[in-house]
Design a protein around this motif. Structure first.
Motif, PDB file in Angstrom:
ATOM      1  N   SER A  19       0.834  -1.202   0.000  1.00  0.00           N
ATOM      2  CA  SER A  19       0.000   0.000   0.000  1.00  0.00           C
ATOM      3  C   SER A  19       0.874   1.260   0.000  1.00  0.00           C
ATOM      4  CB  SER A  19      -0.914   0.016   1.214  1.00  0.00           C
ATOM      5  OG  SER A  19      -0.161   0.212   2.391  1.00  0.00           O
ATOM      6  N   ALA A  20       0.293   2.334  -0.485  1.00  0.00           N
ATOM      7  CA  ALA A  20       1.006   3.614  -0.512  1.00  0.00           C
ATOM      8  C   ALA A  20       1.367   4.067   0.898  1.00  0.00           C
ATOM      9  CB  ALA A  20       0.155   4.667  -1.205  1.00  0.00           C
ATOM     10  N   SER A  21       0.505   3.815   1.868  1.00  0.00           N
ATOM     11  CA  SER A  21       0.785   4.215   3.251  1.00  0.00           C
ATOM     12  C   SER A  21       2.063   3.569   3.766  1.00  0.00           C
ATOM     13  CB  SER A  21      -0.376   3.848   4.172  1.00  0.00           C
ATOM     14  OG  SER A  21      -1.513   4.591   3.848  1.00  0.00           O
ATOM     15  N   LYS A  22       2.243   2.303   3.464  1.00  0.00           N
ATOM     16  CA  LYS A  22       3.430   1.582   3.914  1.00  0.00           C
ATOM     17  C   LYS A  22       4.663   1.997   3.115  1.00  0.00           C
ATOM     18  CE  LYS A  22       5.487  -1.579   6.361  1.00  0.00           C
ATOM     19  NZ  LYS A  22       5.644  -1.415   7.803  1.00  0.00           N
ATOM     20  N   GLN A  23       4.525   2.079   1.815  1.00  0.00           N
ATOM     21  CA  GLN A  23       5.671   2.364   0.962  1.00  0.00           C
ATOM     22  C   GLN A  23       6.217   3.772   1.150  1.00  0.00           C
ATOM     23  OE1 GLN A  23       4.671   1.287  -3.066  1.00  0.00           O
ATOM     24  NE2 GLN A  23       4.896  -0.883  -2.632  1.00  0.00           N
ATOM     25  N   THR A  24       5.359   4.713   1.485  1.00  0.00           N
ATOM     26  CA  THR A  24       5.811   6.098   1.672  1.00  0.00           C
ATOM     27  C   THR A  24       6.217   6.408   3.104  1.00  0.00           C
ATOM     28  OG1 THR A  24       3.579   6.902   2.110  1.00  0.00           O
ATOM     29  CG2 THR A  24       4.321   6.926  -0.198  1.00  0.00           C
ATOM     30  N   GLY A  25       5.961   5.484   4.021  1.00  0.00           N
ATOM     31  CA  GLY A  25       6.296   5.711   5.421  1.00  0.00           C
ATOM     32  C   GLY A  25       5.230   6.488   6.175  1.00  0.00           C
ATOM     33  N   PHE A  26       4.057   6.632   5.555  1.00  0.00           N
ATOM     34  CA  PHE A  26       2.994   7.390   6.214  1.00  0.00           C
ATOM     35  C   PHE A  26       2.574   6.735   7.522  1.00  0.00           C
ATOM     36  CE2 PHE A  26      -1.541   8.419   6.891  1.00  0.00           C
ATOM     37  CZ  PHE A  26      -1.384   9.769   7.127  1.00  0.00           C
ATOM     38  N   ASP A  27       2.642   5.421   7.596  1.00  0.00           N
ATOM     39  CA  ASP A  27       2.252   4.736   8.825  1.00  0.00           C
ATOM     40  C   ASP A  27       3.124   5.177  10.001  1.00  0.00           C
ATOM     41  OD1 ASP A  27       4.401   3.379   7.535  1.00  0.00           O
ATOM     42  OD2 ASP A  27       3.892   1.489   8.530  1.00  0.00           O
ATOM     43  N   ARG A  28       4.415   5.326   9.766  1.00  0.00           N
ATOM     44  CA  ARG A  28       5.320   5.771  10.840  1.00  0.00           C
ATOM     45  C   ARG A  28       5.086   7.241  11.190  1.00  0.00           C
ATOM     46  NH1 ARG A  28       8.569   2.950   7.389  1.00  0.00           N
ATOM     47  NH2 ARG A  28       9.494   4.862   6.606  1.00  0.00           N
ATOM     48  N   ARG A  29       4.843   8.063  10.184  1.00  0.00           N
ATOM     49  CA  ARG A  29       4.579   9.482  10.445  1.00  0.00           C
ATOM     50  C   ARG A  29       3.259   9.669  11.182  1.00  0.00           C
ATOM     51  NH1 ARG A  29       5.989   9.630   5.110  1.00  0.00           N
ATOM     52  NH2 ARG A  29       3.977  10.488   4.480  1.00  0.00           N
ATOM     53  N   ALA A  30       2.281   8.844  10.856  1.00  0.00           N
ATOM     54  CA  ALA A  30       0.986   8.922  11.538  1.00  0.00           C
ATOM     55  C   ALA A  30       1.152   8.598  13.018  1.00  0.00           C
ATOM     56  CB  ALA A  30      -0.014   7.959  10.887  1.00  0.00           C
ATOM     57  N   GLN A  31       1.928   7.565  13.319  1.00  0.00           N
ATOM     58  CA  GLN A  31       2.153   7.201  14.722  1.00  0.00           C
ATOM     59  C   GLN A  31       2.865   8.322  15.455  1.00  0.00           C
ATOM     60  OE1 GLN A  31       1.025   4.333  16.255  1.00  0.00           O
ATOM     61  NE2 GLN A  31       1.546   5.508  18.055  1.00  0.00           N
ATOM     62  N   SER A  32       3.841   8.920  14.803  1.00  0.00           N
ATOM     63  CA  SER A  32       4.574  10.024  15.413  1.00  0.00           C
ATOM     64  C   SER A  32       3.641  11.199  15.699  1.00  0.00           C
ATOM     65  CB  SER A  32       5.702  10.457  14.477  1.00  0.00           C
ATOM     66  OG  SER A  32       6.397  11.550  14.999  1.00  0.00           O
ATOM     67  N   ALA A  33       2.771  11.507  14.758  1.00  0.00           N
ATOM     68  CA  ALA A  33       1.818  12.606  14.948  1.00  0.00           C
ATOM     69  C   ALA A  33       0.848  12.296  16.082  1.00  0.00           C
ATOM     70  CB  ALA A  33       1.049  12.870  13.657  1.00  0.00           C
ATOM     71  N   GLY A  34       0.379  11.063  16.150  1.00  0.00           N
ATOM     72  CA  GLY A  34      -0.527  10.669  17.226  1.00  0.00           C
ATOM     73  C   GLY A  34       0.122  10.818  18.589  1.00  0.00           C
ATOM     74  N   ASP A  35       1.378  10.377  18.674  1.00  0.00           N
ATOM     75  CA  ASP A  35       2.115  10.509  19.935  1.00  0.00           C
ATOM     76  C   ASP A  35       2.305  11.978  20.304  1.00  0.00           C
ATOM     77  OD1 ASP A  35       2.351   7.754  20.077  1.00  0.00           O
ATOM     78  OD2 ASP A  35       4.410   7.722  19.307  1.00  0.00           O
ATOM     79  N   ARG A  36       2.697  12.773  19.330  1.00  0.00           N
ATOM     80  CA  ARG A  36       2.944  14.191  19.561  1.00  0.00           C
ATOM     81  C   ARG A  36       1.660  14.916  20.001  1.00  0.00           C
ATOM     82  NH1 ARG A  36       5.445  14.851  15.144  1.00  0.00           N
ATOM     83  NH2 ARG A  36       3.639  15.444  13.891  1.00  0.00           N
ATOM     84  N   ASN A  37       0.558  14.614  19.338  1.00  0.00           N
ATOM     85  CA  ASN A  37      -0.708  15.261  19.694  1.00  0.00           C
ATOM     86  C   ASN A  37      -1.179  14.856  21.087  1.00  0.00           C
ATOM     87  OD1 ASN A  37      -0.827  16.663  17.309  1.00  0.00           O
ATOM     88  ND2 ASN A  37      -2.094  15.155  16.283  1.00  0.00           N
TER      89      ASN A  37
END
Length: 57
Positions: A19-37
């Motif tokens: 998936s595009a989410s996995k290939q672009t690293g969006f999954d890791r960025r999403a987790q980082s944003a969730g933690d930060r928020n």
């Protein structure tokens, strides 16, 4: 983004590695944003990170 939403993104990406989410690293960025928020919400005493990022900054 909430931690729950980030978890859904990561779960879907793990199930679909092509998936595009996995290939672009969006999954890791999403987790980082969730933690930060969540940290920001706890620091401000507001409790929930829902709705953060909308409106004026």
């Amino acid at each position: 983004m909430s931690k729950q939403a980030a978890g859904r993104v990561q779960s879907k990406a793990a199930k679909q590695p092509s998936s595009a989410s996995k290939q672009t690293g969006f999954d890791r960025r999403a987790q980082s944003a969730g933690d930060r928020n969540e940290q920001r919400a706890q620091g401000s005493g507001q409790g929930s990170a829902k709705g953060k990022g909308k409106g004026k900054r």
